[in-house]
Design a protein around this motif. Structure first.
Motif, short mmCIF file in Angstrom:
data_model
loop_
_atom_site.label_atom_id
_atom_site.label_comp_id
_atom_site.label_asym_id
_atom_site.label_seq_id
_atom_site.Cartn_x
_atom_site.Cartn_y
_atom_site.Cartn_z
N ASP A 2 10.70 1.81 -4.84
CA ASP A 2 11.48 2.95 -4.38
C ASP A 2 10.56 3.97 -3.71
O ASP A 2 9.47 4.25 -4.21
CB ASP A 2 12.20 3.60 -5.55
CG ASP A 2 13.31 2.74 -6.12
OD1 ASP A 2 13.76 1.82 -5.41
OD2 ASP A 2 13.73 2.97 -7.27
N GLU A 14 15.90 8.98 0.70
CA GLU A 14 15.52 7.85 -0.13
C GLU A 14 15.35 6.60 0.71
O GLU A 14 15.98 6.44 1.76
CB GLU A 14 16.58 7.61 -1.20
CG GLU A 14 16.77 8.76 -2.17
CD GLU A 14 17.86 8.50 -3.18
OE1 GLU A 14 18.64 7.54 -2.98
OE2 GLU A 14 17.94 9.24 -4.18
N GLU A 16 13.00 2.43 0.73
CA GLU A 16 12.18 1.41 0.07
C GLU A 16 10.82 1.38 0.73
O GLU A 16 10.71 1.22 1.95
CB GLU A 16 12.84 0.03 0.16
CG GLU A 16 14.19 -0.04 -0.54
CD GLU A 16 14.86 -1.38 -0.35
OE1 GLU A 16 14.30 -2.23 0.38
OE2 GLU A 16 15.95 -1.59 -0.91
N HIS A 18 7.20 -0.04 1.69
CA HIS A 18 6.61 -1.36 1.94
C HIS A 18 5.11 -1.22 2.09
O HIS A 18 4.46 -0.58 1.29
CB HIS A 18 7.27 -2.00 3.16
CG HIS A 18 8.73 -2.27 2.97
ND1 HIS A 18 9.22 -3.42 2.41
CD2 HIS A 18 9.80 -1.48 3.24
CE1 HIS A 18 10.54 -3.37 2.35
NE2 HIS A 18 10.92 -2.20 2.86
N GLY A 109 15.48 1.26 4.66
CA GLY A 109 16.65 1.65 3.87
C GLY A 109 17.00 3.11 3.99
O GLY A 109 17.85 3.62 3.25
#
Length: 349
Positions: A2, A14, A16, A18, A109
């Protein structure tokens, strides 16, 4: 894991997280539908985090042929979705694996529409993204980031040593202010091009006996860039693009200012004043030339989106410039005729 993007005004997005570590920089959005690799490797994005407004990128992967420099130049990439399974015969690698290999931070995301609208309303602002558990640290990093106004980023990306490209009949010395690889490719069709560092003196340029001088694109604030144009204007034809356009205008006594959120796209309409023709252009800049601040030059091109000056031509000396990217990479080819106009100007002098 997250992740969070935290802007300097405290707004949180918010996503994701990587590849790469925490990213900090000025957050800007780019509306290209394709050409993500060229955008990410464009040295003009030094100091910035790029948000792609197109919801799904990476479909055709990456290939070394499309690099505009030797590595990603932006500090981070934000997207709604990035595919790890490219479908294109040219692809040598997927976009996610390429970014990971270069250590470029990536956040997916994200509600990129909401982020884009926020930047349009509030202007480009600094931000930081990283693990969701570090919200307070990310906010502090965003607020400590200087952004691009008053910051010299050209010195970070300019070439350290001169080099040559192309085999055209004319001879051009090109100042590398953050030059994309497609520029010497285009110039190389009309001239043998010697690319020199941004700090090269006018005397050193004239010693090379060029037919013309080219001023490239580049990142940061033009007020911080010291190019020795005073000894060149009137001595040799000059053609500038993007940062080079701003540098030429300032050398002629003009002023530059920071745009609210810049122009970052491959589809900006520009009107050519002499003919009324509309060109669809590739653009990537955060600063612009102030209207009516260059009395020694005529305005040749104007943005149809916001009226920003997109081109000037000097009245008494052979010099002209445009704010956009006629070499494209990525983008349409409507403005490639400008390289021909530069060649014709050099041949006339």
């Amino acid at each position: 894991m997250d992740g969070l993007l935290v802007l300097a005004d405290g707004t949180v997005f918010e996503g994701e997280l990587h590849s790469g570590d925490t990213a900090t920089g000025e957050v800007v959005f780019n509306t290209v539908l394709s050409g993500y690799q060229e955008v990410i490797t464009d040295p003009s994005y030094a100091g910035q985090i790029v948000c792609f407004t197109y919801p799904h990128i990476g479909n055709y992967g990456v290939t070394p042929e499309d690099d505009e420099s030797e590595r990603p130049r932006c500090r981070g990439v934000i997207a709604r979705s990035i595919t790890s399974r490219p479908s294109n015969h040219r692809a040598t690698e997927s976009l996610p694996s390429w970014l990971a290999r270069h250590g470029t931070p990536v956040l997916t995301g994200v509600d990129t529409r909401r982020l884009t609208m926020h930047l349009r309303e509030g202007g480009a602002m600094c931000g930081a993204f990283g693990p969701a558990t570090e919200k307070d640290a990310l906010l502090a990093a965003a607020r400590n980031e200087p952004g691009t106004k008053g910051v010299d980023l050209v010195s970070e990306v300019t070439t350290r040593e001169p080099y040559e490209r192309g085999d055209g009949p004319l001879r051009v010395v090109a100042y590398d202010l953050g030059m994309k690889r497609n520029i010497p490719r285009m110039l190389g069709r009309i001239a043998t091009v010697e690319v020199v560092p941004a700090g090269t003196s006018a005397e050193a340029v004239l010693d090379r006996e060029p037919d013309g001088v080219f001023l490239s694109n580049g990142p940061g604030d033009p007020e911080t860039v010291d190019v020795d144009l005073g000894g060149l204007l009137g001595e040799v034809p000059v053609f500038g693009i993007c940062m080079g356009h701003q540098i030429l205008a300032r050398a002629l006594g003009g002023r530059t200012y920071k745009l609210a959120f810049g122009h970052h796209a491959g589809n900006h309409p520009v009107r050519r004043c002499a003919t009324g023709q509309v060109e669809i252009t590739s653009q990537n800049h955060n600063f612009a030339v102030a209207a009516d601040s260059v009395p020694a030059a005529d305005v040749t091109h104007v943005s149809l989106n916001d009226g920003v000056i997109e081109g000037i031509s000097c009245r008494d000396i052979p010099a002209f410039s445009v704010q956009y990217h006629p070499e494209a990479g990525p983008g349409p080819h409507d403005a490639r005729y400008l390289f021909g106009e530069f060649a014709a100007m050099m041949e006339r002098v």
